[in-house]
Motif scaffolding. Structure first.
Motif, PDB file in Angstrom:
ATOM      1  N   ALA A 172       0.818  -1.214   0.000  1.00 46.83           N
ATOM      2  CA  ALA A 172       0.000   0.000   0.000  1.00 46.83           C
ATOM      3  C   ALA A 172       0.854   1.267   0.000  1.00 46.83           C
ATOM      4  O   ALA A 172       0.370   2.347  -0.347  1.00 46.83           O
ATOM      5  N   SER A 173       2.132   1.132   0.375  1.00 42.07           N
ATOM      6  CA  SER A 173       3.028   2.287   0.418  1.00 42.07           C
ATOM      7  C   SER A 173       3.607   2.615  -0.952  1.00 42.07           C
ATOM      8  O   SER A 173       4.160   3.698  -1.148  1.00 42.07           O
ATOM      9  N   LEU A 174       3.494   1.681  -1.882  1.00 43.89           N
ATOM     10  CA  LEU A 174       4.083   1.835  -3.210  1.00 43.89           C
ATOM     11  C   LEU A 174       2.992   2.033  -4.256  1.00 43.89           C
ATOM     12  O   LEU A 174       1.804   1.867  -3.971  1.00 43.89           O
ATOM     13  N   ARG A 175       3.412   2.345  -5.477  1.00 43.04           N
ATOM     14  CA  ARG A 175       2.450   2.590  -6.553  1.00 43.04           C
ATOM     15  C   ARG A 175       2.145   1.299  -7.321  1.00 43.04           C
ATOM     16  O   ARG A 175       2.087   1.294  -8.552  1.00 43.04           O
ATOM     17  N   ILE A 176       1.927   0.220  -6.562  1.00 40.08           N
ATOM     18  CA  ILE A 176       1.612  -1.066  -7.182  1.00 40.08           C
ATOM     19  C   ILE A 176       0.156  -1.120  -7.660  1.00 40.08           C
ATOM     20  O   ILE A 176      -0.109  -1.584  -8.781  1.00 40.08           O
ATOM     21  N   PRO A 177      -0.825  -0.656  -6.870  1.00 36.64           N
ATOM     22  CA  PRO A 177      -2.203  -0.647  -7.383  1.00 36.64           C
ATOM     23  C   PRO A 177      -2.346   0.165  -8.668  1.00 36.64           C
ATOM     24  O   PRO A 177      -3.092  -0.223  -9.574  1.00 36.64           O
ATOM     25  N   GLU A 178      -1.617   1.283  -8.744  1.00 34.02           N
ATOM     26  CA  GLU A 178      -1.669   2.101  -9.958  1.00 34.02           C
ATOM     27  C   GLU A 178      -1.098   1.345 -11.156  1.00 34.02           C
ATOM     28  O   GLU A 178      -1.586   1.468 -12.286  1.00 34.02           O
ATOM     29  N   LEU A 179      -0.061   0.541 -10.896  1.00 35.35           N
ATOM     30  CA  LEU A 179       0.524  -0.270 -11.977  1.00 35.35           C
ATOM     31  C   LEU A 179      -0.473  -1.289 -12.494  1.00 35.35           C
ATOM     32  O   LEU A 179      -0.646  -1.445 -13.712  1.00 35.35           O
ATOM     33  N   VAL A 180      -1.139  -1.988 -11.582  1.00 33.96           N
ATOM     34  CA  VAL A 180      -2.126  -2.992 -11.987  1.00 33.96           C
ATOM     35  C   VAL A 180      -3.232  -2.338 -12.813  1.00 33.96           C
ATOM     36  O   VAL A 180      -3.666  -2.885 -13.844  1.00 33.96           O
ATOM     37  N   ALA A 181      -3.678  -1.162 -12.391  1.00 31.58           N
ATOM     38  CA  ALA A 181      -4.723  -0.447 -13.138  1.00 31.58           C
ATOM     39  C   ALA A 181      -4.240  -0.045 -14.526  1.00 31.58           C
ATOM     40  O   ALA A 181      -4.983  -0.160 -15.511  1.00 31.58           O
TER      41      ALA A 181
ATOM     42  N   ILE B 226       4.767  -8.329  -7.402  1.00 31.17           N
ATOM     43  CA  ILE B 226       4.141  -7.733  -8.578  1.00 31.17           C
ATOM     44  C   ILE B 226       3.746  -8.805  -9.578  1.00 31.17           C
ATOM     45  O   ILE B 226       2.679  -8.737 -10.199  1.00 31.17           O
ATOM     46  N   SER B 227       4.605  -9.809  -9.729  1.00 36.01           N
ATOM     47  CA  SER B 227       4.299 -10.915 -10.634  1.00 36.01           C
ATOM     48  C   SER B 227       2.985 -11.590 -10.242  1.00 36.01           C
ATOM     49  O   SER B 227       2.150 -11.898 -11.103  1.00 36.01           O
ATOM     50  N   GLY B 228       2.787 -11.778  -8.951  1.00 38.65           N
ATOM     51  CA  GLY B 228       1.548 -12.382  -8.487  1.00 38.65           C
ATOM     52  C   GLY B 228       0.336 -11.504  -8.736  1.00 38.65           C
ATOM     53  O   GLY B 228      -0.748 -12.008  -9.058  1.00 38.65           O
ATOM     54  N   GLU B 229       0.516 -10.194  -8.586  1.00 36.86           N
ATOM     55  CA  GLU B 229      -0.593  -9.261  -8.803  1.00 36.86           C
ATOM     56  C   GLU B 229      -0.987  -9.165 -10.278  1.00 36.86           C
ATOM     57  O   GLU B 229      -2.165  -8.963 -10.609  1.00 36.86           O
ATOM     58  N   LEU B 230      -0.003  -9.301 -11.171  1.00 38.06           N
ATOM     59  CA  LEU B 230      -0.266  -9.108 -12.598  1.00 38.06           C
ATOM     60  C   LEU B 230      -0.595 -10.399 -13.336  1.00 38.06           C
ATOM     61  O   LEU B 230      -1.152 -10.357 -14.436  1.00 38.06           O
ATOM     62  N   SER B 231      -0.267 -11.534 -12.744  1.00 37.07           N
ATOM     63  CA  SER B 231      -0.466 -12.798 -13.448  1.00 37.07           C
ATOM     64  C   SER B 231      -1.912 -13.033 -13.895  1.00 37.07           C
ATOM     65  O   SER B 231      -2.135 -13.576 -14.988  1.00 37.07           O
ATOM     66  N   PRO B 232      -2.947 -12.631 -13.120  1.00 38.27           N
ATOM     67  CA  PRO B 232      -4.317 -12.838 -13.599  1.00 38.27           C
ATOM     68  C   PRO B 232      -4.651 -12.050 -14.863  1.00 38.27           C
ATOM     69  O   PRO B 232      -5.619 -12.381 -15.565  1.00 38.27           O
ATOM     70  N   LEU B 233      -3.870 -11.014 -15.173  1.00 35.13           N
ATOM     71  CA  LEU B 233      -4.165 -10.182 -16.338  1.00 35.13           C
ATOM     72  C   LEU B 233      -3.597 -10.764 -17.624  1.00 35.13           C
ATOM     73  O   LEU B 233      -3.875 -10.260 -18.722  1.00 35.13           O
ATOM     74  N   GLY B 234      -2.772 -11.802 -17.509  1.00 39.07           N
ATOM     75  CA  GLY B 234      -2.251 -12.456 -18.703  1.00 39.07           C
ATOM     76  C   GLY B 234      -1.196 -11.683 -19.454  1.00 39.07           C
ATOM     77  O   GLY B 234      -0.884 -12.006 -20.605  1.00 39.07           O
ATOM     78  N   VAL B 235      -0.621 -10.663 -18.836  1.00 41.56           N
ATOM     79  CA  VAL B 235       0.411  -9.870 -19.492  1.00 41.56           C
ATOM     80  C   VAL B 235       1.750 -10.591 -19.414  1.00 41.56           C
ATOM     81  O   VAL B 235       2.015 -11.338 -18.461  1.00 41.56           O
ATOM     82  N   ARG B 236       2.585 -10.411 -20.410  1.00 39.22           N
ATOM     83  CA  ARG B 236       3.918 -11.014 -20.394  1.00 39.22           C
ATOM     84  C   ARG B 236       4.787 -10.273 -19.375  1.00 39.22           C
ATOM     85  O   ARG B 236       4.882  -9.043 -19.407  1.00 39.22           O
ATOM     86  N   LEU B 237       5.424 -11.026 -18.490  1.00 41.22           N
ATOM     87  CA  LEU B 237       6.292 -10.437 -17.471  1.00 41.22           C
ATOM     88  C   LEU B 237       7.727 -10.854 -17.733  1.00 41.22           C
ATOM     89  O   LEU B 237       8.020 -12.034 -17.907  1.00 41.22           O
ATOM     90  N   THR B 238       8.621  -9.857 -17.767  1.00 39.45           N
ATOM     91  CA  THR B 238      10.041 -10.141 -17.945  1.00 39.45           C
ATOM     92  C   THR B 238      10.834  -9.346 -16.924  1.00 39.45           C
ATOM     93  O   THR B 238      10.326  -8.403 -16.308  1.00 39.45           O
ATOM     94  N   SER B 239      12.097  -9.729 -16.743  1.00 38.18           N
ATOM     95  CA  SER B 239      12.986  -8.977 -15.870  1.00 38.18           C
ATOM     96  C   SER B 239      14.315  -8.786 -16.576  1.00 38.18           C
ATOM     97  O   SER B 239      14.615  -9.472 -17.562  1.00 38.18           O
ATOM     98  N   LEU B 240      15.115  -7.848 -16.100  1.00 40.00           N
ATOM     99  CA  LEU B 240      16.412  -7.619 -16.700  1.00 40.00           C
ATOM    100  C   LEU B 240      17.287  -8.859 -16.548  1.00 40.00           C
ATOM    101  O   LEU B 240      17.206  -9.571 -15.556  1.00 40.00           O
TER     102      LEU B 240
ATOM    103  N   VAL C 175      -1.888  -1.501 -16.358  1.00 40.91           N
ATOM    104  CA  VAL C 175      -1.755  -2.693 -17.210  1.00 40.91           C
ATOM    105  C   VAL C 175      -3.116  -3.099 -17.767  1.00 40.91           C
ATOM    106  O   VAL C 175      -3.239  -3.480 -18.939  1.00 40.91           O
ATOM    107  N   ALA C 176      -4.152  -2.994 -16.956  1.00 41.80           N
ATOM    108  CA  ALA C 176      -5.495  -3.352 -17.397  1.00 41.80           C
ATOM    109  C   ALA C 176      -6.068  -2.337 -18.377  1.00 41.80           C
ATOM    110  O   ALA C 176      -6.763  -2.701 -19.330  1.00 41.80           O
ATOM    111  N   ASP C 177      -5.757  -1.063 -18.163  1.00 36.69           N
ATOM    112  CA  ASP C 177      -6.376   0.005 -18.951  1.00 36.69           C
ATOM    113  C   ASP C 177      -5.651   0.321 -20.252  1.00 36.69           C
ATOM    114  O   ASP C 177      -6.266   0.815 -21.201  1.00 36.69           O
ATOM    115  N   GLU C 178      -4.348   0.053 -20.305  1.00 38.50           N
ATOM    116  CA  GLU C 178      -3.552   0.513 -21.442  1.00 38.50           C
ATOM    117  C   GLU C 178      -3.232  -0.584 -22.462  1.00 38.50           C
ATOM    118  O   GLU C 178      -2.333  -0.423 -23.280  1.00 38.50           O
ATOM    119  N   ALA C 179      -3.951  -1.686 -22.419  1.00 40.97           N
ATOM    120  CA  ALA C 179      -3.714  -2.787 -23.359  1.00 40.97           C
ATOM    121  C   ALA C 179      -2.231  -3.145 -23.392  1.00 40.97           C
ATOM    122  O   ALA C 179      -1.621  -3.277 -24.449  1.00 40.97           O
TER     123      ALA C 179
END
Length: 204
Positions: free
Chosen positions: A126-135, A162-176, A137-141
């Protein structure tokens, strides 16, 4: 040289020295030298610096979309339609965003978390901008989210969350790629290392 706060320094000058000494990389001695240089070169340095600081204080804010520094609702990157590539690069701080931009290897948009999860420091999701990121990803295709977090224990913990939060959205997740050393921070890496790590990113 007299120490800040003694009878040889004016109160206004002493206050400026004290404020300068709080800046990263500047201790009391470096701050005194910097202030003396500013005073001796008032027209060339002190007056323009004062105006620049006033302008920044009056106009700079966080970008409403990504958390970067901006002078309006959106920063220059978010306002640029050419950067709408469907890729979002997630970084811890604005300094990390600037480091990525210096590398010149990424043409999408960013999301600044404002830190990483840390149980010791009491930093929660809740201290970070993680909810905004999830929103976003959902809104910006969004097609891909690149987690460009520092290779520290807290950074990797944050990436996992973050990976756990975004996995339901089906977006490709990568890391450096691991060209970024364990314990390394993006702001201290050379541009070539950042660019190579971005190009060799892997799926999570």
């Amino acid at each position: 040289m007299a120490e800040a706060g003694d009878a040889q320094t004016d109160a206004a000058v002493d206050r400026l020295i004290g404020l300068m000494a709080r800046l990263p990389g500047l201790g009391p001695r470096s701050a005194r030298r910097a202030v003396l240089t500013l005073i001796r070169r008032r027209e060339a340095l002190l007056d323009p610096l004062s105006q620049a600081l006033a302008d920044v204080a009056a106009t700079v804010r966080e970008c409403d979309r990504c958390g970067n520094i901006a002078t309006g609702e959106l920063c220059a990157i978010c306002a640029n339609p050419a950067r709408a590539t469907g890729e979002i690069c997630v970084v811890e701080t604005v300094a990390d965003l600037w480091a990525m931009e210096r590398a010149g290897a990424f043409s999408g948009r960013y999301h600044v978390l404002g830190g990483v999860l840390s149980a010791l420091d009491g930093v929660t999701p809740a201290s970070l901008r993680i909810p905004e990121l999830v929103a976003r990803v959902a809104d910006e295709a969004t097609r891909e989210v690149i987690l460009a977090l520092n290779a520290t224990v807290d950074g990797q913990t944050t990436a996992h969350y973050i990976s756990g939060e975004l996995s339901p959205l089906g977006v490709r997740l990568t890391s450096l790629a691991k060209g970024v050393p364990i314990g390394g921070e993006l702001d201290y890496l050379d541009d070539g290392t950042i660019g190579a790590a971005l190009l060799a990113r892997r799926a999570l």
